[in-house]
Design a protein around this motif. Structure first.
Motif, PDB file in Angstrom:
ATOM      1  N   THR A 136      51.301  17.694  62.577  1.00 54.10           N
ATOM      2  CA  THR A 136      51.274  19.007  61.911  1.00 54.10           C
ATOM      3  C   THR A 136      52.223  19.974  62.608  1.00 54.10           C
ATOM      4  O   THR A 136      52.807  20.837  61.959  1.00 54.10           O
ATOM      5  CB  THR A 136      49.846  19.596  61.876  1.00 54.10           C
ATOM      6  OG1 THR A 136      49.297  19.566  63.197  1.00 54.10           O
ATOM      7  CG2 THR A 136      48.943  18.799  60.955  1.00 54.10           C
ATOM      8  N   GLN A 142      60.825  23.565  59.578  1.00 47.46           N
ATOM      9  CA  GLN A 142      61.375  23.289  58.245  1.00 47.46           C
ATOM     10  C   GLN A 142      62.547  22.313  58.275  1.00 47.46           C
ATOM     11  O   GLN A 142      62.796  21.622  57.285  1.00 47.46           O
ATOM     12  CB  GLN A 142      61.793  24.596  57.569  1.00 47.46           C
ATOM     13  CG  GLN A 142      60.578  25.446  57.209  1.00 47.46           C
ATOM     14  CD  GLN A 142      60.972  26.755  56.569  1.00 47.46           C
ATOM     15  OE1 GLN A 142      61.924  26.824  55.805  1.00 47.46           O
ATOM     16  NE2 GLN A 142      60.225  27.811  56.870  1.00 47.46           N
ATOM     17  N   ARG A 154      62.521  11.839  47.870  1.00 44.91           N
ATOM     18  CA  ARG A 154      61.814  12.863  47.102  1.00 44.91           C
ATOM     19  C   ARG A 154      60.296  12.636  47.107  1.00 44.91           C
ATOM     20  O   ARG A 154      59.529  13.584  47.161  1.00 44.91           O
ATOM     21  CB  ARG A 154      62.305  12.871  45.642  1.00 44.91           C
ATOM     22  CG  ARG A 154      63.773  13.154  45.497  1.00 44.91           C
ATOM     23  CD  ARG A 154      64.071  14.658  45.533  1.00 44.91           C
ATOM     24  NE  ARG A 154      65.367  14.883  44.929  1.00 44.91           N
ATOM     25  CZ  ARG A 154      65.534  15.365  43.686  1.00 44.91           C
ATOM     26  NH1 ARG A 154      64.503  15.715  42.945  1.00 44.91           N
ATOM     27  NH2 ARG A 154      66.744  15.514  43.202  1.00 44.91           N
ATOM     28  N   ILE A 155      59.891  11.373  47.027  1.00 47.65           N
ATOM     29  CA  ILE A 155      58.450  11.091  47.051  1.00 47.65           C
ATOM     30  C   ILE A 155      57.856  11.591  48.367  1.00 47.65           C
ATOM     31  O   ILE A 155      56.837  12.286  48.397  1.00 47.65           O
ATOM     32  CB  ILE A 155      58.182   9.572  46.899  1.00 47.65           C
ATOM     33  CG1 ILE A 155      58.532   9.100  45.488  1.00 47.65           C
ATOM     34  CG2 ILE A 155      56.718   9.250  47.215  1.00 47.65           C
ATOM     35  CD1 ILE A 155      58.600   7.586  45.342  1.00 47.65           C
ATOM     36  N   LEU A 203      45.914  14.592  51.311  1.00 44.96           N
ATOM     37  CA  LEU A 203      44.960  14.102  52.308  1.00 44.96           C
ATOM     38  C   LEU A 203      43.536  14.157  51.763  1.00 44.96           C
ATOM     39  O   LEU A 203      42.750  13.217  51.931  1.00 44.96           O
ATOM     40  CB  LEU A 203      45.067  14.926  53.597  1.00 44.96           C
ATOM     41  CG  LEU A 203      46.204  14.562  54.550  1.00 44.96           C
ATOM     42  CD1 LEU A 203      46.380  15.646  55.617  1.00 44.96           C
ATOM     43  CD2 LEU A 203      45.958  13.211  55.205  1.00 44.96           C
ATOM     44  N   PRO A 240      51.723   9.518  46.915  1.00 44.49           N
ATOM     45  CA  PRO A 240      50.767  10.003  45.931  1.00 44.49           C
ATOM     46  C   PRO A 240      50.197   8.924  45.003  1.00 44.49           C
ATOM     47  O   PRO A 240      49.001   8.854  44.799  1.00 44.49           O
ATOM     48  CB  PRO A 240      51.571  11.028  45.126  1.00 44.49           C
ATOM     49  CG  PRO A 240      52.639  11.495  46.066  1.00 44.49           C
ATOM     50  CD  PRO A 240      52.993  10.275  46.868  1.00 44.49           C
ATOM     51  N   ARG A 259      60.854  18.651  59.959  1.00 43.19           N
ATOM     52  CA  ARG A 259      59.783  17.933  59.267  1.00 43.19           C
ATOM     53  C   ARG A 259      60.278  16.698  58.522  1.00 43.19           C
ATOM     54  O   ARG A 259      59.487  15.799  58.234  1.00 43.19           O
ATOM     55  CB  ARG A 259      59.018  18.866  58.317  1.00 43.19           C
ATOM     56  CG  ARG A 259      59.767  19.332  57.089  1.00 43.19           C
ATOM     57  CD  ARG A 259      58.844  20.020  56.051  1.00 43.19           C
ATOM     58  NE  ARG A 259      58.154  21.198  56.526  1.00 43.19           N
ATOM     59  CZ  ARG A 259      58.110  22.371  55.861  1.00 43.19           C
ATOM     60  NH1 ARG A 259      58.750  22.514  54.709  1.00 43.19           N
ATOM     61  NH2 ARG A 259      57.435  23.389  56.350  1.00 43.19           N
ATOM     62  N   LEU A 318      55.473  19.172  61.157  1.00 44.42           N
ATOM     63  CA  LEU A 318      55.518  19.653  59.775  1.00 44.42           C
ATOM     64  C   LEU A 318      55.875  21.140  59.704  1.00 44.42           C
ATOM     65  O   LEU A 318      56.456  21.610  58.717  1.00 44.42           O
ATOM     66  CB  LEU A 318      54.142  19.407  59.124  1.00 44.42           C
ATOM     67  CG  LEU A 318      54.004  19.600  57.620  1.00 44.42           C
ATOM     68  CD1 LEU A 318      54.835  18.568  56.860  1.00 44.42           C
ATOM     69  CD2 LEU A 318      52.535  19.500  57.203  1.00 44.42           C
ATOM     70  N   ALA A 319      55.518  21.874  60.750  1.00 49.85           N
ATOM     71  CA  ALA A 319      55.760  23.319  60.739  1.00 49.85           C
ATOM     72  C   ALA A 319      57.234  23.673  60.913  1.00 49.85           C
ATOM     73  O   ALA A 319      57.643  24.806  60.673  1.00 49.85           O
ATOM     74  CB  ALA A 319      54.935  23.987  61.851  1.00 49.85           C
ATOM     75  N   HIS A 333      57.936  15.496  48.621  1.00 51.34           N
ATOM     76  CA  HIS A 333      56.900  16.139  47.805  1.00 51.34           C
ATOM     77  C   HIS A 333      55.523  15.964  48.456  1.00 51.34           C
ATOM     78  O   HIS A 333      54.724  16.897  48.501  1.00 51.34           O
ATOM     79  CB  HIS A 333      56.908  15.556  46.390  1.00 51.34           C
ATOM     80  CG  HIS A 333      55.929  16.224  45.473  1.00 51.34           C
ATOM     81  ND1 HIS A 333      56.203  17.412  44.832  1.00 51.34           N
ATOM     82  CD2 HIS A 333      54.654  15.896  45.145  1.00 51.34           C
ATOM     83  CE1 HIS A 333      55.138  17.777  44.131  1.00 51.34           C
ATOM     84  NE2 HIS A 333      54.193  16.880  44.299  1.00 51.34           N
ATOM     85  N   LEU A 379      54.838  15.560  51.638  1.00 50.68           N
ATOM     86  CA  LEU A 379      54.732  16.399  52.840  1.00 50.68           C
ATOM     87  C   LEU A 379      54.520  17.863  52.465  1.00 50.68           C
ATOM     88  O   LEU A 379      53.761  18.572  53.125  1.00 50.68           O
ATOM     89  CB  LEU A 379      55.989  16.253  53.703  1.00 50.68           C
ATOM     90  CG  LEU A 379      56.163  14.893  54.397  1.00 50.68           C
ATOM     91  CD1 LEU A 379      57.545  14.780  55.022  1.00 50.68           C
ATOM     92  CD2 LEU A 379      55.070  14.685  55.443  1.00 50.68           C
ATOM     93  N   ARG A 380      55.166  18.304  51.399  1.00 55.96           N
ATOM     94  CA  ARG A 380      55.052  19.716  51.000  1.00 55.96           C
ATOM     95  C   ARG A 380      53.672  20.046  50.430  1.00 55.96           C
ATOM     96  O   ARG A 380      53.329  21.214  50.254  1.00 55.96           O
ATOM     97  CB  ARG A 380      56.151  20.073  49.981  1.00 55.96           C
ATOM     98  CG  ARG A 380      57.537  20.124  50.596  1.00 55.96           C
ATOM     99  CD  ARG A 380      58.608  20.232  49.534  1.00 55.96           C
ATOM    100  NE  ARG A 380      58.699  21.566  48.939  1.00 55.96           N
ATOM    101  CZ  ARG A 380      59.369  22.582  49.480  1.00 55.96           C
ATOM    102  NH1 ARG A 380      59.979  22.422  50.637  1.00 55.96           N
ATOM    103  NH2 ARG A 380      59.426  23.747  48.873  1.00 55.96           N
ATOM    104  N   HIS A 381      52.904  19.013  50.088  1.00 62.42           N
ATOM    105  CA  HIS A 381      51.547  19.243  49.562  1.00 62.42           C
ATOM    106  C   HIS A 381      50.559  18.344  50.292  1.00 62.42           C
ATOM    107  O   HIS A 381      49.622  17.815  49.690  1.00 62.42           O
ATOM    108  CB  HIS A 381      51.528  18.966  48.051  1.00 62.42           C
ATOM    109  CG  HIS A 381      52.526  19.796  47.316  1.00 62.42           C
ATOM    110  ND1 HIS A 381      52.270  21.090  46.924  1.00 62.42           N
ATOM    111  CD2 HIS A 381      53.800  19.545  46.969  1.00 62.42           C
ATOM    112  CE1 HIS A 381      53.353  21.593  46.352  1.00 62.42           C
ATOM    113  NE2 HIS A 381      54.300  20.679  46.368  1.00 62.42           N
ATOM    114  N   LEU A 382      50.798  18.180  51.591  1.00 62.65           N
ATOM    115  CA  LEU A 382      50.057  17.174  52.347  1.00 62.65           C
ATOM    116  C   LEU A 382      48.551  17.444  52.357  1.00 62.65           C
ATOM    117  O   LEU A 382      47.758  16.506  52.312  1.00 62.65           O
ATOM    118  CB  LEU A 382      50.603  17.106  53.779  1.00 62.65           C
ATOM    119  CG  LEU A 382      50.102  15.946  54.632  1.00 62.65           C
ATOM    120  CD1 LEU A 382      50.439  14.608  53.979  1.00 62.65           C
ATOM    121  CD2 LEU A 382      50.722  15.999  56.029  1.00 62.65           C
ATOM    122  N   ASP A 383      48.158  18.707  52.389  1.00 63.23           N
ATOM    123  CA  ASP A 383      46.720  19.011  52.428  1.00 63.23           C
ATOM    124  C   ASP A 383      46.013  18.455  51.203  1.00 63.23           C
ATOM    125  O   ASP A 383      44.962  17.819  51.297  1.00 63.23           O
ATOM    126  CB  ASP A 383      46.481  20.520  52.571  1.00 63.23           C
ATOM    127  CG  ASP A 383      47.247  21.337  51.548  1.00 63.23           C
ATOM    128  OD1 ASP A 383      48.288  20.867  51.046  1.00 63.23           O
ATOM    129  OD2 ASP A 383      46.801  22.461  51.227  1.00 63.23           O
TER     130      ASP A 383
END
Lengths: 491, 214
Positions: free
Chosen positions: A304, A310, A58-59, A71, A254, A313, A307-308, A62, A64-68
Motif C-alpha cells: 500500500t 503515483q 490496462r487490466i 479486494l 478482476p 505504483r 501504491l501511494a 485498472h 490497482l486504481r480500484h484495489l479496495d
C-alpha cells in the motif's frame, strides 16, 4: 554463505565481489543468454503481442486504481467458495497467522510450493522458530535450501549454480533432510531431477499441510492460479488436507476472462514456452478432491505504501516473469545476490526500495543498480517503465520528499553521501541563471584544458574511477556560434 | 480496528488521486488482441494440437472408437503396467480389452497406494491447439486431480474435433472456474538447471495423448 539478506553491503560493493567470481559470471552468462533467444522466438509466434501487452498493462492498472473494491469482492468470492480469508499488514503478522494455522492442524512439517511472497516474509525461518519444518519442493528452491544459500533469480533461484555444484549439494546434504541422494549420482540434469523426485516423493505422499503463493487471484470467482513446471505445485495443492496460500494484495485480476491475457504472456516471458507444463486453478474447496480447508492470507507488507506513489505504483503490475532479469546487462554480471533482496534484477531495483523503504544503505543503492539502457522495459509483458521509476527513486533519494511508510505520510530527508552531487547541481543551476559568469567560466575551462586531470579529485573520484571525463572543446559552443553566425560563415 | 480495515484504509488513502468516476473496467481494457492466431480448418487445428503436443514431448496417437480399446491395451502392455487407475466414470469400453487390474479412484485410496500404480487413463475437458495443452476439470471421466499426477504414466483421451479449441481465450470460455482445473502441457519438466528444459520431475514422466475421432 548465509541464508539471510539482513545487513547486506550496498549494491556496488556486493557487485564488485560477484564480478570477481568467474564461475558465477560463467553460470549467469550461459543461463541468461540461453533463455533470451528462446523468449524472443516464443514471443515472435504471437502476432498480437503488443495488444496482449497493452491489455495486460490496462487490466493491472485498472485493478490497482480500484484495489479496495476488488479486494472486498475477492474476499466475498473466496469465502462463498468455502475458503477463509486472513489479512496481514506486514511480514510478522503473516508469519504469525501461518504458524498458528499450521499449529491448529497439529502438524510439525509442511510442504511448500515455490512462492516469492513467502520468501519475502521469511516464512521458513519464522516457522522453524515455532518448531515447524518447511520443505521446499521446487527443484531450484530445494537446491537453495539444501545448500543453505540465498535465491538469486525470481524464476530459477539457483541460477547461480551449475550442474556440478548441484550434484555436490545433493550428494552432501540430502541425507540430513530425508532420503539421501543415489550413491553414484552424476551431474546430468535428468539424473539430478530424478534424485529430487525420489527425495521429495515420500514428503508429498505424507504431507498434511501445503503452503503456496499464487500467480493470480480472480476477484469475481475467487479462483486462485498457480503456474509451474515440475508437478511439485500440483502435489502441494492437491494432496494435503490443509492448504494455506500467502498472496500479495496486488495479485488480483478482476475477471475470469482476464486470464486469457496473462496465460499467454506469462509462460512465453518467463520460461519461453508456449505454455508451462502445469497450471492449477482452484476456487475455495471441492468435495473429495483436494484440501478440505483452504486459507488465503492477503499480504500488504509495503504494497500500500508503493501504491501511494503515483509513478512508483506501476511496479505492482509485475507478474514475476523474470524476463527483465534475463536481459539485464547489470544482472548478468552482478548476479542476484548483490541486490540484497528476494527480488533481484531490474524489477527488484524498483520494487525492493518501495516495499522496504530506502533507509538502509543497500536499499538506497538499488535504484542506481542500472545503466538505464531500457531493455527491461522492452521485454516487460505488462509494460512497466522500469527506467522511469529508477530515475524517480534516484530523485527521491538525492532530494528527499514526501512518501508513505507503514501507511503514514512522511517526509524523507535527502540521503547522505549525495552531498557532492547536490552541490554540483546547485552550482550548475546558479551558473545557468547567470550567463555572464557561465561564459567566463567556459572560456577559462577551454583555455586551461591541457591542465585538466583525467580523474576527479575528492568526492568525485569514485565517479571518474569507472568513467572517462568528457573532453573539453578548444572553444566554447557559444563563442563558436557568435564567431560563425551559427555555422553560416564557417568554411 | 483490525488488519483488514487498516489495509483497506491504506489502499483508499493511497488512491486519493483517483477520481470518483475513473471509467469502467470495460472501457479501461482494450480487447483488440486476437481470439485465435491464424485461420485454420477444424482438421488443421487438430493437426496443430498434435504437432504442439509432440513438440513438448507428449506421445501422440490417433485412432477411432473401434480401435481405441486395443490401442490402450497395447500402450499399457508396452509400459509393463499390471495395474491402472481409472476415474469413476471412464467409458467402460475404452479399457474393455486391457489386462491390467483396474484400480477405481475412491476417497479411501491413499496416496501411498496410488504411488504403486503404474498407469492412469483419463478423458479431458478441453485441448488447446496453439499451446499443446490438455485441460482436466474433474468431471467423472477424469476424476480427482491427484489420479493424473501420482502414477508415472498418464494416458489421456481427447475427443477430436469436439474437445479441441484453437486458443487460450477459446478454452477459458468453455471452462467452469468453480471446478478444480489442471492444465497440462507435456510431461512434468523443469528448467531449473542452467535454464534448460528437462522432462521428468514429479508429475507423470510419460504422457500419452490419444486423439479419438468423434
Amino acid at each position: 554463505m548465509s541464508g539471510t539478506f539482513v545487513g547486506m553491503p550496498a549494491f556496488p560493493e556486493a557487485a564488485r565481489t560477484a564480478v570477481d567470481d568467474p564461475t558465477l559470471r560463467g553460470n549467469l552468462r550461459h543461463a541468461t543468454h540461453t533463455i533470451r533467444a528462446k523468449r524472443a522466438s516464443a514471443v515472435a509466434e504471437l502476432a498480437d503481442w503488443a495488444e496482449l501487452r497493452e491489455a495486460g498493462r490496462r487490466i493491472k492498472d485498472h485493478t490497482l486504481r480500484h484495489l479496495d473494491r476488488f479486494l472486498e469482492q475477492l474476499e466475498a468470492s473466496v469465502t462463498a467458495a468455502g475458503g477463509t480469508v486472513h489479512w496481514a499488514e506486514d511480514a510478522e503478522e503473516a508469519n504469525r497467522i501461518v504458524a498458528a494455522l499450521v499449529k491448529e492442524t497439529g502438524e510439525s512439517e509442511v510442504v511448500k510450493v515455490k512462492s516469492m511472497a513467502t520468501q519475502e516474509i521469511g516464512l521458513n525461518e519464522a516457522l522453524q522458530a515455532e518448531g515447524i519444518r518447511a520443505y521446499e519442493t521446487d527443484l531450484a528452491e530445494l537446491i537453495v535450501q539444501l545448500g543453505k544459500d540465498r535465491p538469486s533469480h525470481i524464476l530459477v533461484p539457483a541460477i547461480h549454480r551449475n550442474r556440478g555444484e548441484i550434484r555436490d549439494i545433493f550428494t552432501h546434504e540430502m541425507a540430513a533432510w530425508g532420503r539421501p541422494a543415489p550413491e553414484d549420482l552424476t551431474d546430468t540434469p535428468a539424473d539430478l531431477a530424478e534424485a529430487a523426485r525420489l527425495h521429495l516423493r515420500e514428503k508429498f505422499l505424507r504431507a498434511k499441510v501445503g503452503i503456496s503463493g499464487a500467480n493470480f487471484m480472480v476477484a469475481e470467482t475467487g479462483t486462485l492460479v498457480v503456474v509451474e513446471s515440475e508437478g511439485n505445485g500440483r502435489m502441494c495443492l492437491t494432496l494435503p488436507q490443509t492448504l494455506i496460500s500467502v498472496v500479495g494484495i496486488e495479485k488480483i485480476v478482476p475477471t475470469w476472462r482476464d486470464l486469457e491475457v496473462f496465460l499467454q504472456t506469462l509462460p512465453r516471458s518467463s520460461t519461453a514456452e508456449r505454455m508451462n507444463p502445469y497450471t492449477s486453478m482452484w476456487t475455495g474447496t471441492s468435495d473429495e478432491d483436494g484440501p478440505r480447508a483452504f486459507h488465503l492470507v492477503l499480504l500488504d507488507n509495503g504494497r500500500t505504501d508503493t501504491l501511494a506513489d503515483q509513478i512508483g505504483r506501476q511496479a505492482l503490475r509485475c507478474i514475476r516473469c523474470s524476463a527483465c532479469l534475463n536481459v539485464c546487462p547489470v544482472y548478468e554480471r552482478a548476479g542476484g545476490h548483490a541486490y540484497g533482496s528476494v527480488y533481484p534484477g531490474p524489477i527488484g531495483a524498483i520494487l525492493t526500495p518501495q516495499l522496504r523503504g530506502t533507509a538502509s544503505e543497500i536499499d538506497a543503492s538499488l535504484p542506481y543498480a542500472s545503466s538505464l539502457c531500457g531493455a527491461c522495459y522492452e521485454v516487460c509483458p505488462v509494460a512497466i517503465d522500469i527506467p522511469e521509476v529508477l530515475v524517480h527513486l534516484r530523485e527521491r533519494i538525492v532530494q528527499g520528499g514526501p512518501a508513505v511508510r507503514h501507511g503514514n505520510k512522511v517526509v524523507l530527508r535527502p540521503a547522505r553521501g549525495h552531498a557532492a552531487e547536490r552541490a554540483a547541481m546547485r552550482a550548475a543551476a546558479w551558473a545557468f541563471g547567470h550567463p555572464g559568469a557561465l561564459r567566463t567560466g567556459q572560456r577559462l575551462a577551454a583555455r586551461s584544458r591541457r591542465l585538466h586531470p583525467r580523474t576527479l579529485p575528492g568526492p568525485g573520484r569514485a565517479w571518474s574511477a569507472t568513467r572517462d571525463l568528457p573532453a573539453m572543446p578548444a572553444e566554447p559552443f557559444r563563442d563558436w556560434w557568435q564567431r560563425t553566425h551559427g555555422g553560416k560563415d564557417a568554411k | 480496528m483490525n488488519s483488514r480495515d487498516r489495509i483497506l484504509g491504506r489502499v483508499r488513502r493511497a488512491l486519493a488521486d483517483v477520481p470518483p468516476h475513473d471509467g469502467s473496467y470495460e472501457e479501461a481494457v482494450p480487447r483488440n488482441y486476437l481470439r485465435e492466431h491464424g485461420k485454420r480448418t477444424l482438421q488443421e487445428t487438430v493437426d496443430l494440437l498434435a504437432e504442439n503436443l509432440a513438440d513438448y514431448r507428449a506421445i501422440v496417437h490417433r485412432t477411432d472408437t473401434a480401435d481405441l480399446p486395443h490401442l490402450i491395451t497395447r500402450l499399457l502392455a508396452a509400459h509393463g503396467s499390471t495395474e491402472m487407475l481409472v476415474p469413476p466414470e471412464l467409458p467402460a469400453s475404452w479399457t474393455a480389452a486391457a489386462d491390467p487390474v483396474r484400480i477405481h479412484d475412491r476417497a479411501e485410496l491413499t496416496p501411498e497406494r496410488m504411488d504403486r500404480v503404474a498407469s492412469v487413463v483419463t478423458g479431458c475437458a478441453v485441448a488447446i491447439a496453439e499451446t499443446g495443452t490438455l485441460v482436466l476439470d474433474g468431471s467423472p471421466d477424469q476424476g480427482r486431480r491427484r489420479i493424473s499426477l501420482i502414477p508415472d504414466h498418464h494416458i489421456c483421451v481427447v475427443r477430436v474435433p469436439s474437445q479441441v479449441v484453437a486458443s487460450v481465450p477459446q478454452a477459458l470460455e468453455r471452462l467452469d472456474p468453480t471446478s478444480p482445473l489442471t492444465w497440462i502441457s507435456g510431461p512434468s519438466a523443469t528448467s531449473d538447471i542452467e535454464l534448460n528444459r528437462v522432462e521428468g520431475v514429479h508429475g507423470p514422466r510419460t504422457l500419452e495423448v490419444i486423439l479419438l475421432d468423434d
